[in-house]
Design a protein around this motif. Structure first.
Motif, mmCIF file in Angstrom:
data_model
loop_
_atom_site.group_PDB
_atom_site.id
_atom_site.type_symbol
_atom_site.label_atom_id
_atom_site.label_comp_id
_atom_site.label_asym_id
_atom_site.label_seq_id
_atom_site.Cartn_x
_atom_site.Cartn_y
_atom_site.Cartn_z
ATOM 1 N N SER A 88 -20.600 -21.349 20.595
ATOM 2 C CA SER A 88 -22.044 -20.902 20.751
ATOM 3 C C SER A 88 -22.896 -22.000 20.274
ATOM 4 N N ASP A 89 -24.210 -22.367 20.697
ATOM 5 C CA ASP A 89 -25.118 -22.988 20.115
ATOM 6 C C ASP A 89 -25.928 -22.167 19.193
ATOM 7 N N LYS A 90 -25.522 -20.826 19.269
ATOM 8 C CA LYS A 90 -26.180 -20.057 18.382
ATOM 9 C C LYS A 90 -25.520 -19.257 17.309
ATOM 10 N N MET A 91 -24.507 -19.990 16.833
ATOM 11 C CA MET A 91 -23.499 -19.451 15.906
ATOM 12 C C MET A 91 -24.328 -19.297 14.477
ATOM 13 N N LEU A 92 -24.102 -18.188 13.676
ATOM 14 C CA LEU A 92 -24.692 -17.672 12.544
ATOM 15 C C LEU A 92 -23.880 -18.167 11.367
ATOM 16 N N LEU A 93 -22.679 -17.975 11.399
ATOM 17 C CA LEU A 93 -21.989 -18.277 10.056
ATOM 18 C C LEU A 93 -22.100 -19.651 9.649
ATOM 19 N N PRO A 94 -22.589 -20.059 8.583
ATOM 20 C CA PRO A 94 -22.672 -21.252 7.881
ATOM 21 C C PRO A 94 -21.594 -22.077 7.886
ATOM 22 N N LYS A 95 -21.431 -23.325 8.284
ATOM 23 C CA LYS A 95 -20.243 -24.293 8.516
ATOM 24 C C LYS A 95 -20.263 -25.290 7.440
ATOM 25 N N THR A 96 -19.222 -25.841 6.979
ATOM 26 C CA THR A 96 -19.024 -27.039 6.162
ATOM 27 C C THR A 96 -17.941 -27.740 6.695
ATOM 28 N N GLN A 97 -17.996 -29.181 6.402
ATOM 29 C CA GLN A 97 -17.054 -29.992 6.964
ATOM 30 C C GLN A 97 -16.055 -30.447 5.992
ATOM 31 N N MET A 98 -14.665 -30.128 6.185
ATOM 32 C CA MET A 98 -13.682 -30.524 5.150
ATOM 33 C C MET A 98 -13.890 -32.057 4.662
ATOM 34 N N ASP A 114 -6.612 -12.168 26.262
ATOM 35 C CA ASP A 114 -6.173 -13.498 26.011
ATOM 36 C C ASP A 114 -6.089 -13.925 24.579
ATOM 37 N N GLY A 115 -4.851 -14.215 24.289
ATOM 38 C CA GLY A 115 -4.513 -14.521 22.944
ATOM 39 C C GLY A 115 -4.903 -15.787 22.276
ATOM 40 N N TYR A 116 -5.178 -16.782 23.238
ATOM 41 C CA TYR A 116 -5.810 -17.928 22.787
ATOM 42 C C TYR A 116 -7.485 -17.604 22.307
ATOM 43 N N LEU A 117 -8.048 -16.653 23.026
ATOM 44 C CA LEU A 117 -9.324 -16.658 22.704
ATOM 45 C C LEU A 117 -9.452 -15.846 21.294
ATOM 46 N N ALA A 118 -8.677 -14.808 21.384
ATOM 47 C CA ALA A 118 -8.565 -14.009 20.014
ATOM 48 C C ALA A 118 -8.397 -14.910 18.941
ATOM 49 N N GLY A 119 -7.364 -15.839 19.052
ATOM 50 C CA GLY A 119 -6.905 -16.659 17.751
ATOM 51 C C GLY A 119 -7.942 -17.432 17.577
ATOM 52 N N LEU A 120 -8.667 -18.127 18.691
ATOM 53 C CA LEU A 120 -9.968 -19.080 18.363
ATOM 54 C C LEU A 120 -11.252 -18.266 17.603
ATOM 55 N N ILE A 121 -11.217 -17.032 18.211
ATOM 56 C CA ILE A 121 -12.567 -16.330 17.515
ATOM 57 C C ILE A 121 -12.105 -16.157 15.968
ATOM 58 N N ASN A 122 -10.820 -15.703 15.644
ATOM 59 C CA ASN A 122 -10.698 -15.495 14.288
ATOM 60 C C ASN A 122 -10.600 -16.750 13.689
ATOM 61 N N PHE A 123 -10.371 -17.959 14.063
ATOM 62 C CA PHE A 123 -10.386 -19.446 13.488
ATOM 63 C C PHE A 123 -11.895 -19.875 13.206
ATOM 64 N N ARG A 124 -12.820 -19.313 14.242
ATOM 65 C CA ARG A 124 -14.237 -19.587 14.031
ATOM 66 C C ARG A 124 -14.577 -18.703 12.682
ATOM 67 N N PHE A 125 -14.311 -17.688 12.435
ATOM 68 C CA PHE A 125 -14.606 -16.933 11.288
ATOM 69 C C PHE A 125 -13.976 -17.244 9.941
ATOM 70 N N ILE A 126 -12.727 -17.621 9.992
ATOM 71 C CA ILE A 126 -11.981 -17.925 8.696
ATOM 72 C C ILE A 126 -11.448 -19.105 8.321
#
Length: 290
Positions: free
Chosen positions: A64-74, A261-273
Motif C-alpha cells: 500500500s502507498d499508505k503504509m504506516l510502519l517506518p521502513k529502513t533499507q538493509m 491464502d498462505g502466501y498473502l498471510a506470509g507476505l503480511i507478516n514479512f511486511r511487519f517483521i
C-alpha cells in the motif's frame, strides 16, 4: 503419497531441467573469465510485465502507498551477506510432489521456481555463501508429529518423507524430500552448506545459525518454501538470533486453500517483521553492486 514418489514417476531429465542446467554451465564459464552478470539477470521490459501481472493477480499482494510502519533499507555488506534457501525440494516445488495441490497455484503466480534458480545462479557467480535448510520426516517422525492441521497434512501425505531407515533415516535421494533436479548443480557443488535436516517448520534441530556464524554471516537473504509456515518460522528464529533478514517475496509461495491464502498471510507478516522485502531482480541488482 502413493508408495512415496518412485523414480519412474519423476522425470529427472525433463527438457526444462536440461535447459536450465545448460544455462548454469554457461554462467559458470562466464564467471571464470570475468564476464559480468548483468546480461544474465533480468530483462527490464519483461520484469515490468511480470510485476504488472503480480499486481493483477491480487491487489493485496502490492504494498500500500499508505503504509504506516517506518521502513529502513538493509545496508548490505559484502562479507556479511549469505543466501538461505528453505525447502528447495520436490514435494514443495514440483508438480510431481505431494504439496503441489497446496502450493502449485502460488508457485506459478510468483514464478517461484525460476526466481529461486536465479538467486542460486547469482549467489554462485558472486561466490556468496549459500545455505540450504531442508526438512525430512521418516516413519518414526510421523508417529510423533503434533496433531495440528499442517502436520496432519504432512503425516497423511508423507510430505518431505525420506526413504531411509535406522542410521540412514534422513536419506532423501529419489524421494519426495529430494532436491529439485534443476537445483542440484548448485546444492551439491561441495560449496553450498547443507544444514542438519529439520524436523519442524523453524530451526529446531537445525545447525543453520551455527553455520551462518562460522561463515561470518550477519545479513540473510531468505527465500524458499513455504511462505506463511516454514519461511515465516525461519524469519522469526533468525531475527531472534540477531541476524538481519531480508525476504525475497517472489522467491517463495504459499498454500491457497479455503482456510486462506498462505502466501498473502506470509507476505503480511514479512511486511511487519522482516528487515526488508525484495523482488528477485531488485536484490540481484543490489548484490551485484555490493
Amino acid at each position: 503419497m502413493q508408495k512415496t514418489i518412485e523414480q519412474d514417476k519423476i522425470d529427472f531429465h525433463r527438457r526444462e531441467s536440461i535447459t536450465r542446467i545448460a544455462k548454469i554451465g554457461a554462467l559458470g564459464a562466464s564467471v571464470l573469465v570475468g564476464t559480468n552478470l548483468h546480461a544474465e539477470t533480468i530483462d527490464e521490459a519483461q520484469e515490468q510485465t511480470r510485476k504488472q501481472n503480480y499486481i493483477n493477480i491480487n491487489p493485496l499482494y502490492v504494498d500500500s502507498d499508505k503504509m504506516l510502519l517506518p521502513k529502513t533499507q538493509m545496508k548490505l555488506q559484502k562479507d556479511s551477506v549469505g543466501l538461505v534457501v528453505v525447502n528447495p525440494q520436490i514435494d514443495f516445488l514440483s508438480p510431481k510432489g505431494v504439496g503441489w495441490s497446496l502450493y502449485g497455484a502460488s508457485i506459478k503466480e510468483n514464478n517461484t521456481i525460476e526466481n529461486i534458480g536465479m538467486l542460486f545462479r547469482v549467489a554462485k557467480a558472486l561466490r556468496l555463501p549459500t545455505f540450504v535448510s531442508y526438512v525430512v520426516w521418516n516413519s518414526q517422525d510421523l508417529k510423533t508429529l503434533p496433531k495440528t492441521p499442517m502436520k496432519n497434512f504432512s503425516r497423511g501425505t508423507k510430505l518431505a518423507y525420506g526413504n531411509g531407515k535406522g542410521l540412514n533415516a534422513n536419506d532423501i535421494e529419489q524421494s519426495g524430500a529430494d532436491f529439485l533436479p534443476e537445483y542440484k548443480p548448485f546444492i551439491l557443488d561441495n560449496k553450498t552448506i547443507l544444514t542438519t535436516p529439520r524436523k519442524d517448520f523453524g530451526l529446531k534441530g537445525s545447525d543453520l545459525t551455527t553455520q551462518l556464524r562460522i561463515s561470518g554471516i550477519k545479513q540473510v537473504i531468505l527465500c524458499g518454501m513455504d511462505a506463511n509456515v516454514h519461511l515465516d518460522s525461519h524469519l522469526r528464529d533468525l531475527l531472534a538470533e540477531g541476524f538481519e533478514v531480508g525476504v525475497v517475496r517472489d522467491a517463495t509461495a504459499g498454500a491457497k486453500l479455503p482456510e486462506g491464502d498462505g502466501y498473502l498471510a506470509g507476505l503480511i507478516n514479512f511486511r511487519f517483521i522482516a528487515n526488508e522485502l525484495f523482488f528477485t531482480p531488485d536484490i540481484v541488482q543490489r548484490l551485484q553492486n555490493m
